[in-house]
Design an enzyme around this catalytic site. Structure first.
Site, PDB file in Angstrom:
ATOM      1  N   TYR A 327       0.746  -1.262  -0.085  1.00 41.76           N
ATOM      2  CA  TYR A 327       0.072   0.028   0.082  1.00 41.76           C
ATOM      3  C   TYR A 327       0.792   1.276  -0.039  1.00 41.76           C
ATOM      4  O   TYR A 327       1.877   1.348   0.681  1.00 41.76           O
ATOM      5  CB  TYR A 327      -0.755   0.116   1.245  1.00 41.76           C
ATOM      6  CG  TYR A 327      -2.212   0.618   1.180  1.00 41.76           C
ATOM      7  CD1 TYR A 327      -3.321   0.105   0.653  1.00 41.76           C
ATOM      8  CD2 TYR A 327      -2.265   2.325   1.203  1.00 41.76           C
ATOM      9  CE1 TYR A 327      -4.496   0.944   0.406  1.00 41.76           C
ATOM     10  CE2 TYR A 327      -3.200   2.990   1.069  1.00 41.76           C
ATOM     11  CZ  TYR A 327      -4.346   2.340   0.705  1.00 41.76           C
ATOM     12  OH  TYR A 327      -5.602   3.073   0.634  1.00 41.76           O
ATOM     13  N   GLU A 361      -5.183   6.335   6.093  1.00 40.13           N
ATOM     14  CA  GLU A 361      -5.266   5.155   5.187  1.00 40.13           C
ATOM     15  C   GLU A 361      -4.259   4.131   5.690  1.00 40.13           C
ATOM     16  O   GLU A 361      -4.732   2.995   5.517  1.00 40.13           O
ATOM     17  CB  GLU A 361      -4.434   5.814   3.750  1.00 40.13           C
ATOM     18  CG  GLU A 361      -5.323   6.125   2.805  1.00 40.13           C
ATOM     19  CD  GLU A 361      -4.716   6.284   1.422  1.00 40.13           C
ATOM     20  OE1 GLU A 361      -4.052   7.348   1.384  1.00 40.13           O
ATOM     21  OE2 GLU A 361      -4.841   5.494   0.711  1.00 40.13           O
ATOM     22  N   LYS A 422      -0.443  -0.093 -13.694  1.00 42.23           N
ATOM     23  CA  LYS A 422      -1.116  -0.061 -12.467  1.00 42.23           C
ATOM     24  C   LYS A 422      -2.645  -0.314 -12.481  1.00 42.23           C
ATOM     25  O   LYS A 422      -3.381   0.336 -13.234  1.00 42.23           O
ATOM     26  CB  LYS A 422      -0.940   1.620 -11.912  1.00 42.23           C
ATOM     27  CG  LYS A 422      -1.872   1.899 -10.892  1.00 42.23           C
ATOM     28  CD  LYS A 422      -1.427   1.822  -9.555  1.00 42.23           C
ATOM     29  CE  LYS A 422      -2.292   1.871  -8.438  1.00 42.23           C
ATOM     30  NZ  LYS A 422      -2.005   1.190  -7.281  1.00 42.23           N
TER      31      LYS A 422
END
Ligand code: AMP
Ligand code: MG
Length: 491
Positions: A327, A361, A422
């Protein structure tokens, strides 16, 4: 694998509330029993900490009148003792030296001061209320401080939580010292670097490889799962784990709408991983929204959309495990701006790096309510520093996004993986398109979908954070109907 076998792999205190006030309405999302630890006490002054985690042993260290509560971890497994030793030598400046994934509370009984600190990126959210009459309350989750709403005074180095006047979130990379009434001093312990270095391209790739390896090395343990999409970010992490530890366990999630099983299986096979595929419905992913908002305590609709599939996936990982993700690599590398070749990548990266704080996040809450500890090597302090400060030309190069990362790991991965474009988790799982469709079916116009998602996120936030309602009590269908009906829908 049972939690008992691997419980020590997860940091002991994964949520906390510390207070000089006798309030007992502690609402912490972390799994397992809450434990009360006394940090300081005399006739006129006390500080009790309520800590929750997968182990009943709180991560507290003491020396004389000094007590440290560490939520999370610092490299070299020194834990709270390492923080205590450094603090004794350096005082609050200790936090400029400490890297890791943590929030910390230091109590000094000698001068009755309380120091709270976040890591460089605020990856473990921390909130504080300093009442006008000098009481102090600190918690990793704002919802644990709801009763003190309206009683806190403004504080430097903090930001007020939306809807929770007086409850303040400590900014990323900040150390805040509180003493008697009116005494508060904040210092920055990390700032987003503004300079850029044009390193020779292959040297830059070598440096990226080295810092990622170092981050994975200190974060990895036995009983660890890498959540793998088959994109370059998570594949590079999985490959690093494999090369350092000799084996790697990976898991990939797909839904009835969309999956990345093929690209993930290619990587898993290449690495000889113990690989699992989890199939679920995209409806069950969207149903995570109330719990995700309750855990992130953020109303940001995009962040919540990214985290929905991860939250759903984490349910399939046994309690006690560590989870490692890929992440966040896109933020310092500008990886998600593939469609914006007309704009200067550098400008976009500066913008993204100036707006991450408070989005939460990387909050560990997303895993800790299930007894998991999550780590994100790309937001390790050294990795982030290296990635941010590379010149944009090393990030978008030869028409490729995240060039330097792809180059850094090309020898460990299949060529197809190194070249794979991506795909965000919200796209690869079908979450974004499903949620949009749900709204379109209710008559929301395409132009209003994004704004409606934002209103829904905020309405959920108001209920599960501000009003402290249990996420299970939120009927997302009803709430969506109310939000959609509240705004005139354009044809
Ligand atoms: P992304 O939005 O693709 O950058 O996703 C962020 C991180 O979430 C990745 O680096 C992976 O660690 C994880 N992830 C993304 N998609 C999946 C998936 N389908 N299954 C498992 N993990 C995933
Ligand atoms: Mg992806």
């Amino acid at each position: 694998m049972s939690a008992a076998m691997t419980g020590t792999s997860v940091p002991a205190a994964v949520a906390c509330r510390v207070s000089t006030l006798d309030t007992d309405d502690v609402a912490l999302s972390a799994q397992a029993a809450h434990d009360t630890v006394q940090l300081a006490r005399d006739a006129r002054w006390h500080l009790d900490a309520t800590v929750a985690g997968s182990s009943p042993r709180a991560a507290v260290a003491r020396d004389g009148g000094l007590a440290v509560l560490l939520v999370g971890e610092v490299p070299d497994t020194g834990g709270p003792d390492a923080v205590l030793h450094l603090f004794r030598d350096l005082g609050p400046c200790a936090f400029s030296q400490l890297s890791g994934r943590f929030a910390a509370v230091v109590v000094d009984s000698a001068d009755r001061s309380v120091t709270v600190a976040t890591d460089h990126a605020g990856t473990v959210p921390l909130h504080v209320v300093h009442t006008w009459d000098g009481h102090i309350a600190v918690a990793t989750e704002a919802k644990a401080l709801v009763r003190l709403r309206g009683r806190g005074r403004p504080l430097p180095g903090t930001q007020e939580m939306p809807g929770l006047g007086g409850v303040r979130r400590v900014r990323a990379g900040t150390c805040l010292s509180l003493a008697g009434p009116g005494q508060a001093r904040a210092r920055r312990t990390w700032v987003v670097p503004a300079h850029r270095e044009l390193v020779e391209p292959h040297l830059a790739a070598e440096q990226v490889r080295a810092v990622v390896e170092e981050a994975v090395a200190w974060q990895a343990r036995d009983g660890m799962t890498t959540v793998l999409s088959g994109g370059i970010d998570s594949s590079a992490v999985a490959a690093t784990v494999r090369s350092q530890r000799g084996s790697v366990s990976t898991v990939t999630m797909g839904t009835d709408r969309s999956d990345e099983f093929g690209p993930a299986a290619l990587v898993a096979e290449h690495l000889g991983a113990h690989h699992t595929e989890v199939s679920t419905t995209v409806a069950s992913v969207l149903a995570e929204l109330p719990i995700v908002v309750a855990l992130t305590e953020s109303a940001d609709p995009s962040v919540n959309e990214y985290l929905l599939p991860l939250a759903r996936l984490y349910r399939e990982i046994p309690a006690g495990h560590r989870v490692m993700t890929g992440y966040g690599a896109d933020i310092p590398l500008g990886g998600m701006h593939r469609g914006r070749a007309d704009l200067a990548l550098e400008e976009l990266i500066v913008e993204d790096m100036s707006s991450f704080d408070g989005l939460n996040e990387l909050s560990p809450n997303l895993g800790s309510h299930l007894g998991l500890w999550t780590s994100h090597p790309y937001w390790d302090r050294a990795v982030l520093g290296r990635l941010v400060t590379l010149a944009a030309g090393l990030k978008r190069r030869h028409g490729r996004d995240k060039w330097v990362l792809r180059e850094a790991f090309r020898d460990l991965l299949p060529e197809q993986t190194v070249l794979r474009p991506k795909l965000g988790i919200h796209e690869g799982s079908g979450t974004t398109s499903h949620w949009s469709e749900v709204l379109l079916e209710r008559g929301v116009s395409p132009a209003d979908v994004t704004a409606t998602k934002a209103r829904i996120s905020r309405a959920v936030y108001d209920r599960v954070v501000v009003d402290g309602e249990a996420p299970g009590a939120v009927d997302l269908d009803d709430l969506t109907s109310t939000v959609v009906a509240a705004e005139p829908v354009r044809a």
